[in-house]
Design a protein around this motif. Structure first.
Motif, mmCIF file in Angstrom:
data_model
loop_
_atom_site.group_PDB
_atom_site.id
_atom_site.type_symbol
_atom_site.label_atom_id
_atom_site.label_comp_id
_atom_site.label_asym_id
_atom_site.label_seq_id
_atom_site.Cartn_x
_atom_site.Cartn_y
_atom_site.Cartn_z
ATOM 1 N N ALA A 62 -33.475 -15.409 116.932
ATOM 2 C CA ALA A 62 -33.624 -16.595 116.092
ATOM 3 C C ALA A 62 -32.395 -17.493 116.173
ATOM 4 C CB ALA A 62 -33.884 -16.170 114.646
ATOM 5 N N VAL A 63 -31.203 -16.888 116.222
ATOM 6 C CA VAL A 63 -29.980 -17.685 116.298
ATOM 7 C C VAL A 63 -29.915 -18.432 117.632
ATOM 8 C CG1 VAL A 63 -27.470 -17.580 116.397
ATOM 9 C CG2 VAL A 63 -28.705 -16.244 114.686
ATOM 10 N N PHE A 64 -30.290 -17.764 118.725
ATOM 11 C CA PHE A 64 -30.319 -18.447 120.016
ATOM 12 C C PHE A 64 -31.321 -19.597 119.999
ATOM 13 C CE2 PHE A 64 -28.008 -14.990 122.180
ATOM 14 C CZ PHE A 64 -27.207 -15.756 123.015
ATOM 15 N N LEU A 65 -32.467 -19.387 119.370
ATOM 16 C CA LEU A 65 -33.434 -20.472 119.226
ATOM 17 C C LEU A 65 -32.817 -21.641 118.468
ATOM 18 C CD1 LEU A 65 -36.871 -18.782 118.399
ATOM 19 C CD2 LEU A 65 -36.325 -20.215 120.358
ATOM 20 N N GLY A 66 -32.099 -21.321 117.388
ATOM 21 C CA GLY A 66 -31.452 -22.373 116.609
ATOM 22 C C GLY A 66 -30.429 -23.145 117.420
ATOM 23 N N GLY A 73 -20.317 -19.180 118.223
ATOM 24 C CA GLY A 73 -21.225 -20.024 118.991
ATOM 25 C C GLY A 73 -22.085 -19.154 119.898
ATOM 26 N N PRO A 74 -22.900 -19.758 120.761
ATOM 27 C CA PRO A 74 -23.783 -18.970 121.635
ATOM 28 C C PRO A 74 -23.013 -18.065 122.589
ATOM 29 C CG PRO A 74 -23.828 -21.314 122.220
ATOM 30 C CD PRO A 74 -23.137 -21.203 120.905
ATOM 31 N N ASP A 75 -21.830 -18.486 123.036
ATOM 32 C CA ASP A 75 -21.038 -17.633 123.924
ATOM 33 C C ASP A 75 -20.634 -16.336 123.219
ATOM 34 O OD1 ASP A 75 -21.217 -19.604 125.838
ATOM 35 O OD2 ASP A 75 -19.278 -20.484 125.365
ATOM 36 N N SER A 76 -20.105 -16.470 122.003
ATOM 37 C CA SER A 76 -19.685 -15.295 121.245
ATOM 38 C C SER A 76 -20.868 -14.376 120.955
ATOM 39 C CB SER A 76 -19.028 -15.721 119.927
ATOM 40 O OG SER A 76 -17.887 -16.504 120.161
ATOM 41 N N LEU A 77 -21.991 -14.970 120.600
ATOM 42 C CA LEU A 77 -23.178 -14.183 120.288
ATOM 43 C C LEU A 77 -23.657 -13.402 121.505
ATOM 44 C CD1 LEU A 77 -25.281 -13.518 118.097
ATOM 45 C CD2 LEU A 77 -26.636 -15.430 118.958
ATOM 46 N N LEU A 78 -23.637 -14.038 122.670
ATOM 47 C CA LEU A 78 -24.051 -13.358 123.893
ATOM 48 C C LEU A 78 -23.134 -12.192 124.204
ATOM 49 C CD1 LEU A 78 -25.892 -13.316 126.406
ATOM 50 C CD2 LEU A 78 -24.213 -14.814 127.513
ATOM 51 N N ILE A 79 -21.828 -12.392 124.068
ATOM 52 C CA ILE A 79 -20.866 -11.318 124.344
ATOM 53 C C ILE A 79 -21.086 -10.150 123.386
ATOM 54 C CG2 ILE A 79 -18.409 -10.720 124.269
ATOM 55 C CD1 ILE A 79 -17.882 -13.657 125.156
ATOM 56 N N MET A 80 -21.289 -10.445 122.112
ATOM 57 C CA MET A 80 -21.500 -9.390 121.130
ATOM 58 C C MET A 80 -22.807 -8.644 121.389
ATOM 59 S SD MET A 80 -20.226 -11.335 117.675
ATOM 60 C CE MET A 80 -20.597 -9.927 116.620
ATOM 61 N N VAL A 136 -33.202 -21.483 124.407
ATOM 62 C CA VAL A 136 -34.502 -21.169 123.801
ATOM 63 C C VAL A 136 -35.169 -20.017 124.556
ATOM 64 C CG1 VAL A 136 -36.849 -22.046 123.444
ATOM 65 C CG2 VAL A 136 -34.882 -23.443 122.802
ATOM 66 N N TYR A 137 -35.023 -20.015 125.873
ATOM 67 C CA TYR A 137 -35.588 -18.916 126.680
ATOM 68 C C TYR A 137 -34.989 -17.573 126.282
ATOM 69 C CZ TYR A 137 -35.855 -15.706 130.620
ATOM 70 O OH TYR A 137 -36.017 -14.584 131.383
ATOM 71 N N ILE A 138 -33.664 -17.538 126.109
ATOM 72 C CA ILE A 138 -33.026 -16.284 125.701
ATOM 73 C C ILE A 138 -33.558 -15.843 124.336
ATOM 74 C CG2 ILE A 138 -30.840 -15.189 125.066
ATOM 75 C CD1 ILE A 138 -29.442 -16.981 127.063
ATOM 76 N N VAL A 144 -33.499 -1.329 111.389
ATOM 77 C CA VAL A 144 -32.331 -2.216 111.365
ATOM 78 C C VAL A 144 -32.123 -2.857 112.730
ATOM 79 C CG1 VAL A 144 -29.821 -2.291 111.113
ATOM 80 C CG2 VAL A 144 -31.205 -0.968 109.491
ATOM 81 N N VAL A 145 -32.256 -2.073 113.793
ATOM 82 C CA VAL A 145 -32.094 -2.600 115.142
ATOM 83 C C VAL A 145 -33.142 -3.672 115.434
ATOM 84 C CG1 VAL A 145 -32.166 -2.025 117.592
ATOM 85 C CG2 VAL A 145 -31.029 -0.484 115.993
ATOM 86 N N SER A 146 -34.374 -3.421 114.969
ATOM 87 C CA SER A 146 -35.452 -4.389 115.176
ATOM 88 C C SER A 146 -35.124 -5.730 114.526
ATOM 89 C CB SER A 146 -36.761 -3.835 114.612
ATOM 90 O OG SER A 146 -37.797 -4.784 114.678
ATOM 91 N N TRP A 147 -34.662 -5.690 113.284
ATOM 92 C CA TRP A 147 -34.341 -6.929 112.583
ATOM 93 C C TRP A 147 -33.109 -7.604 113.177
ATOM 94 C CZ3 TRP A 147 -37.352 -9.775 109.807
ATOM 95 C CH2 TRP A 147 -38.441 -9.197 109.142
#
Length: 213
Positions: free
Chosen positions: A199-203, A22-29, A85-87, A189-192
């Motif tokens: 994009a995932v945060f937007l989703g 979820g967004p929490d896990s994504l932010l931590i990673m 969405v801001y993130i 790779v870092v750019s993508w």
């Protein structure tokens, strides 16, 4: 214990739910990959603090009021969606502005102070009304009908759930930080990867904005 029931099942279920992405896990990673374990830990502690806010609000009945009020739910939902969405946009727009002939300086999300990362984790969790509704729906199933104090049982189960979450989140932060130290990605790779995170945060933000009570 404290008027709870099926505590082992609750712990196992809570651990599985915490592992779900979820967004929490994504932010931590993202923070662990860009700034190391301490940054990931700060994000995890922010998420944990947000869960405590939801647990206490649910025990006091505030979450039930929000669930019953379409206006309150809609307001918190839109605030949370706007923040996600801001993130996402900040990552996407930063990459678009930074790209040019000298792309070799590409990085993951810009470095922030540990305090800012902590607050980011806190807001990402607190401004998600679906977390509040989850606790209202999930936790009461493990409170005994004859519990002497249902609010106390609710808080106890919330703390157990949060402990599970912090163990998983810190493992996620550590493993991501270790992986980022051993793997040196090319600028492309870092750019993508940066774009994918945005994009995932937007989703997540758009999905939250469209969520129904």
């Amino acid at each position: 214990m404290f008027g709870t029931q099926d505590l082992t099942l609750f712990i196992i279920s809570g651990l599985l739910l915490n592992i779900a992405p979820g967004p929490d896990s994504l932010l931590i990673m993202a923070r662990s990959a860009s700034q190391g374990f301490r940054a990931g830990s700060a994000a995890a502690l922010g998420v944990g603090s947000g869960i405590l806010v939801h647990v206490l609000a649910a025990a006091l009945g505030l979450s039930a009021l929000m669930a019953a009020s379409s206006w309150a739910f809609g307001l918190v939902k839109l605030l949370g969606a706007a923040y996600l969405v801001y993130i996402g946009l900040s990552l996407l727009l930063r990459r678009a502005a930074a790209e040019g002939p000298r792309e070799a300086a590409a990085t993951l999300p810009p470095k922030q102070s540990l305090r800012s990362i902590y607050l980011q984790g806190l807001l990402t969790n607190v401004l998600n009304p679906k977390v509040a509704l989850f606790f209202l729906a999930f936790v009461p199933q493990f409170i005994a009908a004859d519990a002497p104090s249902k609010p106390l049982a609710f808080v106890f189960l919330g703390l157990v759930f949060n402990l599970n979450g912090m163990l998983w989140c810190h493992f996620l932060a550590w493993s991501t930080a270790q992986a980022s130290r051993r793997i040196t990605a090319s600028p492309r790779v870092v750019s993508w990867l940066n774009r994918a995170i945005g994009a995932v945060f937007l989703g997540f933000g758009l999905r939250l904005a469209l969520a129904q009570r």
